[in-house]
Design a protein around this motif. Structure first.
Motif, PDB file in Angstrom:
ATOM      1  N   TRP A 218       0.828  -1.211   0.000  1.00  0.00           N
ATOM      2  CA  TRP A 218       0.000   0.000   0.000  1.00  0.00           C
ATOM      3  C   TRP A 218       0.863   1.261   0.000  1.00  0.00           C
ATOM      4  O   TRP A 218       0.700   2.140  -0.846  1.00  0.00           O
ATOM      5  CB  TRP A 218      -0.935   0.006   1.207  1.00  0.00           C
ATOM      6  CG  TRP A 218      -2.083   0.946   1.050  1.00  0.00           C
ATOM      7  CD1 TRP A 218      -3.296   0.677   0.502  1.00  0.00           C
ATOM      8  CD2 TRP A 218      -2.120   2.332   1.425  1.00  0.00           C
ATOM      9  NE1 TRP A 218      -4.100   1.806   0.513  1.00  0.00           N
ATOM     10  CE2 TRP A 218      -3.395   2.844   1.081  1.00  0.00           C
ATOM     11  CE3 TRP A 218      -1.198   3.183   2.025  1.00  0.00           C
ATOM     12  CZ2 TRP A 218      -3.771   4.167   1.315  1.00  0.00           C
ATOM     13  CZ3 TRP A 218      -1.566   4.512   2.258  1.00  0.00           C
ATOM     14  CH2 TRP A 218      -2.841   4.987   1.904  1.00  0.00           C
ATOM     15  N   ARG A 222       2.214   3.864  -3.527  1.00  0.00           N
ATOM     16  CA  ARG A 222       2.000   5.310  -3.591  1.00  0.00           C
ATOM     17  C   ARG A 222       3.315   6.071  -3.691  1.00  0.00           C
ATOM     18  O   ARG A 222       3.373   7.103  -4.374  1.00  0.00           O
ATOM     19  CB  ARG A 222       1.174   5.743  -2.381  1.00  0.00           C
ATOM     20  CG  ARG A 222      -0.310   5.387  -2.591  1.00  0.00           C
ATOM     21  CD  ARG A 222      -1.039   4.869  -1.393  1.00  0.00           C
ATOM     22  NE  ARG A 222      -2.385   4.432  -1.816  1.00  0.00           N
ATOM     23  CZ  ARG A 222      -2.659   3.213  -2.288  1.00  0.00           C
ATOM     24  NH1 ARG A 222      -1.709   2.302  -2.387  1.00  0.00           N
ATOM     25  NH2 ARG A 222      -3.888   2.904  -2.666  1.00  0.00           N
ATOM     26  N   ALA A 251      -6.352   5.443 -11.444  1.00  0.00           N
ATOM     27  CA  ALA A 251      -5.798   4.387 -10.585  1.00  0.00           C
ATOM     28  C   ALA A 251      -6.867   3.689  -9.756  1.00  0.00           C
ATOM     29  O   ALA A 251      -6.828   2.469  -9.573  1.00  0.00           O
ATOM     30  CB  ALA A 251      -4.718   4.968  -9.676  1.00  0.00           C
ATOM     31  N   ARG A 252      -7.837   4.446  -9.273  1.00  0.00           N
ATOM     32  CA  ARG A 252      -8.886   3.876  -8.416  1.00  0.00           C
ATOM     33  C   ARG A 252      -9.813   2.924  -9.168  1.00  0.00           C
ATOM     34  O   ARG A 252     -10.570   2.161  -8.546  1.00  0.00           O
ATOM     35  CB  ARG A 252      -9.701   4.997  -7.787  1.00  0.00           C
ATOM     36  CG  ARG A 252     -10.362   5.909  -8.804  1.00  0.00           C
ATOM     37  CD  ARG A 252     -11.057   7.110  -8.140  1.00  0.00           C
ATOM     38  NE  ARG A 252     -11.520   8.076  -9.120  1.00  0.00           N
ATOM     39  CZ  ARG A 252     -12.646   7.965  -9.807  1.00  0.00           C
ATOM     40  NH1 ARG A 252     -13.423   6.900  -9.610  1.00  0.00           N
ATOM     41  NH2 ARG A 252     -12.990   8.892 -10.677  1.00  0.00           N
ATOM     42  N   LEU A 253      -9.781   2.962 -10.507  1.00  0.00           N
ATOM     43  CA  LEU A 253     -10.653   2.094 -11.300  1.00  0.00           C
ATOM     44  C   LEU A 253     -10.091   0.685 -11.438  1.00  0.00           C
ATOM     45  O   LEU A 253     -10.803  -0.223 -11.865  1.00  0.00           O
ATOM     46  CB  LEU A 253     -10.863   2.698 -12.697  1.00  0.00           C
ATOM     47  CG  LEU A 253     -11.442   4.119 -12.742  1.00  0.00           C
ATOM     48  CD1 LEU A 253     -11.543   4.588 -14.192  1.00  0.00           C
ATOM     49  CD2 LEU A 253     -12.801   4.170 -12.055  1.00  0.00           C
ATOM     50  N   HIS A 254      -8.823   0.501 -11.100  1.00  0.00           N
ATOM     51  CA  HIS A 254      -8.184  -0.818 -11.210  1.00  0.00           C
ATOM     52  C   HIS A 254      -8.695  -1.721 -10.102  1.00  0.00           C
ATOM     53  O   HIS A 254      -8.936  -1.265  -8.980  1.00  0.00           O
ATOM     54  CB  HIS A 254      -6.665  -0.653 -11.110  1.00  0.00           C
ATOM     55  CG  HIS A 254      -5.892  -1.822 -11.615  1.00  0.00           C
ATOM     56  ND1 HIS A 254      -5.743  -2.984 -10.891  1.00  0.00           N
ATOM     57  CD2 HIS A 254      -5.204  -2.016 -12.776  1.00  0.00           C
ATOM     58  CE1 HIS A 254      -5.002  -3.833 -11.577  1.00  0.00           C
ATOM     59  NE2 HIS A 254      -4.676  -3.279 -12.727  1.00  0.00           N
ATOM     60  N   PRO A 257      -5.904  -2.385  -5.316  1.00  0.00           N
ATOM     61  CA  PRO A 257      -5.740  -1.077  -4.679  1.00  0.00           C
ATOM     62  C   PRO A 257      -4.376  -0.457  -4.930  1.00  0.00           C
ATOM     63  O   PRO A 257      -4.171   0.719  -4.620  1.00  0.00           O
ATOM     64  CB  PRO A 257      -5.926  -1.389  -3.189  1.00  0.00           C
ATOM     65  CG  PRO A 257      -5.515  -2.828  -3.063  1.00  0.00           C
ATOM     66  CD  PRO A 257      -5.967  -3.485  -4.332  1.00  0.00           C
ATOM     67  N   ASN A 258      -3.447  -1.237  -5.498  1.00  0.00           N
ATOM     68  CA  ASN A 258      -2.082  -0.757  -5.688  1.00  0.00           C
ATOM     69  C   ASN A 258      -1.632  -0.735  -7.148  1.00  0.00           C
ATOM     70  O   ASN A 258      -0.966   0.204  -7.584  1.00  0.00           O
ATOM     71  CB  ASN A 258      -1.110  -1.628  -4.877  1.00  0.00           C
ATOM     72  CG  ASN A 258      -1.434  -1.622  -3.401  1.00  0.00           C
ATOM     73  OD1 ASN A 258      -1.699  -0.582  -2.818  1.00  0.00           O
ATOM     74  ND2 ASN A 258      -1.434  -2.793  -2.780  1.00  0.00           N
ATOM     75  N   ILE A 261      -1.910   2.304  -9.701  1.00  0.00           N
ATOM     76  CA  ILE A 261      -1.104   3.516  -9.561  1.00  0.00           C
ATOM     77  C   ILE A 261       0.068   3.530 -10.544  1.00  0.00           C
ATOM     78  O   ILE A 261       0.196   4.475 -11.339  1.00  0.00           O
ATOM     79  CB  ILE A 261      -0.629   3.688  -8.106  1.00  0.00           C
ATOM     80  CG1 ILE A 261      -1.838   3.906  -7.193  1.00  0.00           C
ATOM     81  CG2 ILE A 261       0.360   4.843  -7.984  1.00  0.00           C
ATOM     82  CD1 ILE A 261      -1.514   3.924  -5.715  1.00  0.00           C
TER      83      ILE A 261
END
Length: 330
Positions: A218, A222, A251-254, A257-258, A261
């Motif tokens: 996480w 970032r 990035a949030r559409l993947h 969660p990582n 990015i």
């Protein structure tokens, strides 16, 4: 108990980065991550004997999967700690050498570049069959019928994603705890790559491993996003602003969660569109688009992503050296 001071860890990190860039993954002795993979297979064979049985409760499968993950990560850390501690007890410089070498085996800057080149070279000569074979070695999706654009997309996405998994994350954990903690991270990452699938066999058994990998990556993911933006800023022909806006927008559409990015950052930096339809056997996965299609995605963007990878490694190396100097002066 910490084996090394911050000052010692910093110069060993720098040395490990240079060692990996020049030499890459060792062919002998057997790579530690390969040994971890073999350990996972043997332990899974014991814990998963009933794993395919629908009568086994999901909670029981998740517990067994958690046992697999906890055992693998703990054993990886303990074995490396013992090796490095024993080497340090023999002579401090032997401890430095062993710790540095093992850190270098947890990263794969040269390995990612070499894997990308194996895809790029046959694409450049029009040999789609060979390119499909080599890209199939580094991605999980079916590659038998991919055209040049889709082969390039697969290579770009995996190099971008692995900038986190195979570079920034292990170095982040090496900074916190040397080679033992970096190897513990690699164990968790290997678990995810082996059992962290959402299929019938691993949906529950691999749940803990997949979530553990998400948690551990996480912060590094970032940090990687920021580094890729800076890398785009210092690289001719790439856009830092677009890389940053792509992270914010896509990035949030993947589904991860990582992973979104670095993929979004690379897509934005190069002005291409990633994402789309992937086939995994009989399963079709539709991935959200990443970036804007300012130019058509092609084989040259594979090398563009490798360039971003190397710029990111350069930034980390420069940061480590500067921090080492600051510690000495302070």
């Amino acid at each position: 108990m910490l084996l090394f001071s911050l000052q010692e860890i910093l110069w060993m990190l720098a040395a490990a980065i240079l060692l990996d860039r020049w030499i890459g993954d060792p062919r002998w002795p057997t790579h530690p991550v390969i040994r971890i993979g073999r350990f996972i297979k043997r332990l899974e064979a014991v814990l998963q004997r009933e794993g395919a049985s629908p009568s086994l409760p999901a909670a029981a499968l998740r517990f067994r999967g958690a046992v697999l993950a906890a055992t693998t990560v703990t054993a990886s850390f303990a074995v490396l700690w013992g090796i490095v501690a024993a080497a340090s007890a023999i002579h401090p410089w032997l401890g430095y050498a062993v710790n540095t070498w093992f850190i270098s085996t947890t990263i794969a800057i040269k390995g990612l570049k070499d894997a990308a080149l194996l895809v790029y070279k046959p694409l450049s000569s029009g040999n789609l069959g060979e390119a499909r074979t080599y890209v199939g070695y580094i991605v999980g999706r079916d590659t038998d019928h991919l055209d040049e654009r889709e082969i390039a997309r697969a290579a770009v996405e995996t190099v971008a994603e692995n900038t986190v998994d195979a570079v920034v994350s292990p170095l982040f954990f090496a900074l916190l705890g040397g080679a033992p903690l970096a190897m513990a991270y690699r164990a968790a990452n290997t678990l995810d790559s082996m059992v962290g699938y959402k299929n019938e066999r691993y949906l529950h058994f691999g749940w803990f491993s997949a979530r553990l990998d998400d948690v551990l990556n996480w912060i590094p993911a970032r940090v990687t996003g920021l580094l890729l933006v800076i890398a785009a800023w210092v690289t001719r022909g790439m856009s830092a602003r677009r890389a940053w806006m792509s992270i914010i927008r896509f990035a949030r559409l993947h589904p991860s969660p990582n992973s979104g990015i670095p993929e979004a950052a690379a897509a934005g930096a190069m002005g291409v569109r990633l994402g789309g339809r992937n086939r995994y056997g009989s399963v079709i996965s539709e991935r959200a688009g990443m970036g804007w299609p300012i130019q058509p995605l092609n084989r040259e963007h594979i090398m563009g992503t490798v360039l971003l990878l190397y710029r990111t490694a350069d930034l980390i190396l420069g940061g480590v050296v500067c921090l080492w100097i600051a510690v000495i002066i302070g």
